[in-house]
Design a protein around this motif. Structure first.
Motif, PDB file in Angstrom:
ATOM      1  N   UNK A  24       0.635  -1.258   0.098  1.00  0.00           N
ATOM      2  CA  UNK A  24      -0.007   0.150   0.038  1.00  0.00           C
ATOM      3  C   UNK A  24       0.795   1.114  -0.009  1.00  0.00           C
ATOM      4  N   UNK A  25       1.732   1.061   0.687  1.00  0.00           N
ATOM      5  CA  UNK A  25       2.846   2.134   0.947  1.00  0.00           C
ATOM      6  C   UNK A  25       3.536   2.561  -0.604  1.00  0.00           C
ATOM      7  N   UNK A  26       3.816   1.450  -1.360  1.00  0.00           N
ATOM      8  CA  UNK A  26       4.420   1.619  -2.484  1.00  0.00           C
ATOM      9  C   UNK A  26       3.601   2.131  -3.483  1.00  0.00           C
ATOM     10  N   UNK A  64       9.569  -8.075  -0.961  1.00  0.00           N
ATOM     11  CA  UNK A  64      10.387  -7.023  -0.909  1.00  0.00           C
ATOM     12  C   UNK A  64      11.350  -7.099  -2.086  1.00  0.00           C
ATOM     13  N   UNK A  65      11.762  -8.082  -2.683  1.00  0.00           N
ATOM     14  CA  UNK A  65      12.361  -8.335  -4.128  1.00  0.00           C
ATOM     15  C   UNK A  65      11.786  -7.941  -5.184  1.00  0.00           C
ATOM     16  N   UNK A  71       9.819  -1.525  -9.246  1.00  0.00           N
ATOM     17  CA  UNK A  71      10.505  -0.239  -9.386  1.00  0.00           C
ATOM     18  C   UNK A  71      11.457  -0.248 -10.338  1.00  0.00           C
ATOM     19  N   UNK A  72      12.263  -1.275 -10.474  1.00  0.00           N
ATOM     20  CA  UNK A  72      13.729  -1.139 -11.286  1.00  0.00           C
ATOM     21  C   UNK A  72      13.116  -1.399 -12.885  1.00  0.00           C
ATOM     22  N   UNK A  76       9.602   1.641 -15.384  1.00  0.00           N
ATOM     23  CA  UNK A  76      10.065   2.551 -16.273  1.00  0.00           C
ATOM     24  C   UNK A  76       9.634   2.084 -17.815  1.00  0.00           C
ATOM     25  N   UNK A  77       8.675   0.871 -17.820  1.00  0.00           N
ATOM     26  CA  UNK A  77       8.093   0.503 -19.090  1.00  0.00           C
ATOM     27  C   UNK A  77       6.807   0.517 -18.985  1.00  0.00           C
TER      28      UNK A  77
END
Length: 488
Positions: A24-26, A64-65, A71-72, A76-77
């Protein structure tokens, strides 16, 4: 080790609680910083997949991974549909209460195929559809005839199947079309879902009959009458008219008060697609989008476009639900139950193509309760105001022309230059990343579309989009001047 003593691979409630907070934070951080991202991804085809492992992991990994790779690699896509400067296609806006309810629906994990498989799933949905009859000012006879589909495309397919069942007296259930010729009437402005539905049902594209339109792109009722009479004289059966209240390309509105009597006269099913525009009727001053809807045999609109309910959620009303159930009812022994046999309940699996059903009504319920009717009206009115704001900015620059006054949340316009220049303008704007627009064409002429209605869009984002457009137009002017100099 005894297999019974092995640690469980499942996520326990305490871990779920902790990681759920992280997820949720993300999402909250993503929404908060959306404006910092380019709207469209500057990536090449295949570049995302190239970053993914070639084989699945043998051993489990920590959640978390996954968030880190989200994110990574993923972020970006993405084309960011919730971006405050996303003005392409039509909005597909999400909201906090809708996303939270989607999470609750996933957590409950119920199947609503029969009333007995989760009574609350069915009855909340029934009430939501009746609430929207009130909210949108729909005819009273729509009460009790509604169902949630995934999209307007599915709604159209279900309506076509129902029309086939009624027109054939039920024969299509056993024999298909059996070589019989049926006709479906539409215009060049009708959504492509109609053509796909004709293919899926086995009618084929040859069943489609194009009806003429007027200068505004609306179906010509007189030509519809002519087409129906000609087909009947040639031995074909006029089956369905697909009318649209707010076409995708430029928001044309078919006149139902003219089309409806033609359909009634010839016994033709009238399906009305108001996927984008229909929800605007929640505002009294915009009730005109539903003019003539009392003629419809089926009618649909999408809260997942402009009413803050994340994809997917289409509202469909079919005024002859017995024909719908007759068309789609298949009853194996393992789905028989006392409640269904009693005739006192609705089994929504008979109202759609798939068997399984998610609890979509939960997010609709959450959105209506959080915003209330007044909050939903305010959101629609903001989108209308943003379209007028952008149109006003366009009028200040003689390099641009409005194709028509803004309609609801859509502005159609073009650069006073060639189609090639307009395509170049759109490509420059979208590649630069400040904003995102889409295009269409009218009578062979290319134009740009600016569609408002985003959850997070404010006046400043409209101004930022305008600055990006002017900057791209100026760069195009300089390019054309340079090319002219070189040609000399």
């Amino acid at each position: 080790m005894n297999p019974a003593d092995a640690p469980s691979p499942h996520m326990d409630p305490d871990t779920f609680r902790t990681l759920g907070h992280q997820a949720i934070d993300w999402i909250a951080d993503y929404w908060q910083h959306l404006a910092d991202h380019p709207v469209a991804p500057p990536v090449e085809p295949g570049s995302i997949r190239a970053q993914l492992p070639s084989a699945p992991p043998e051993h489990g990994e920590d959640f978390p991974a996954l968030l880190a790779d989200l994110e990574r690699i993923v972020l970006p896509g993405l084309l960011h549909w919730q971006h405050p400067r996303f003005f392409g296609y039509f909005p597909a806006n999400a909201s906090g209460p809708a996303v939270l309810a989607e999470l609750l629906s996933a957590g409950l994990g119920v199947q609503g195929m029969n009333w007995s498989t989760s009574p609350a799933c069915t009855e909340v949905e029934q009430q939501m559809l009746d609430w929207f009859v009130q909210l949108l000012g729909l005819p009273a006879h729509f009460r009790g005839t509604g169902v949630i589909q995934d999209t307007a495309s599915s709604a159209l397919l279900v309506a076509l199947l129902t029309a086939l069942h009624r027109a054939s007296g039920g024969r299509t259930r056993d024999h298909g079309t059996d070589g019989h010729r049926y006709r479906v009437y539409l215009t060049r402005e009708t959504h492509s879902a109609a053509a796909k539905a004709a293919v899926i049902t086995g009618l084929g594209l040859r069943a489609l009959h194009d009806v003429a339109t007027d200068a505004d792109g609306a179906m010509d009722a007189a030509d519809l009458e002519t087409c129906i009479r000609a087909d009947r004289a040639a031995g074909a059966t006029p089956l369905m008219v697909v009318a649209t209240r707010g076409t995708t390309s430029r928001l044309s509105f078919d006149a139902l008060d003219a089309i409806g009597p033609v359909c009634r006269r010839h016994g033709v099913w009238l399906h009305v697609d108001a996927a984008y525009a229909g929800v605007a009727a929640i505002c009294d001053e915009l009730r005109w989008v539903g003019d003539g809807v009392h003629h419809a045999d089926s009618y649909c609109t999408n809260p997942h476009k402009w009413l803050l309910t994340n994809f997917d959620c289409d509202l469909l009303w079919v005024t002859a639900p017995e024909a719908l159930v007759g068309a789609l009812s298949v009853l194996p022994e393992y789905l028989r139950n006392p409640a269904s046999a009693s005739g006192r309940v609705t089994d929504y699996r008979h109202w759609q193509v798939p068997l399984g059903r998610r609890f979509r009504a939960l997010k609709l319920w959450s959105v209506v309760r959080w915003y209330g009717a007044e909050g939903l009206r305010a959101h629609i009115r903001t989108g209308v105001r943003h379209a007028r704001l952008f149109a006003g900015l366009l009028r200040t620059d003689p390099r641009f022309t409005l194709l028509a006054p803004p309609v609801l949340g859509l502005v159609t316009f073009r650069l006073n230059a060639s189609d090639v220049a307009n395509r170049g303008l759109l490509d420059t704007v979208n590649t630069e990343g400040t904003t995102f627009l889409t295009h269409s064409e009218k009578n062979g002429t290319y134009f740009l579309r600016f569609a408002t209605g985003g959850t997070f869009t404010e006046d400043r984002h409209v101004h930022e989009a305008w600055r990006a457009l002017r900057k791209a137009a100026s760069a195009g002017d300089e390019g054309e001047q340079g090319a002219a100099m070189t040609s000399r």
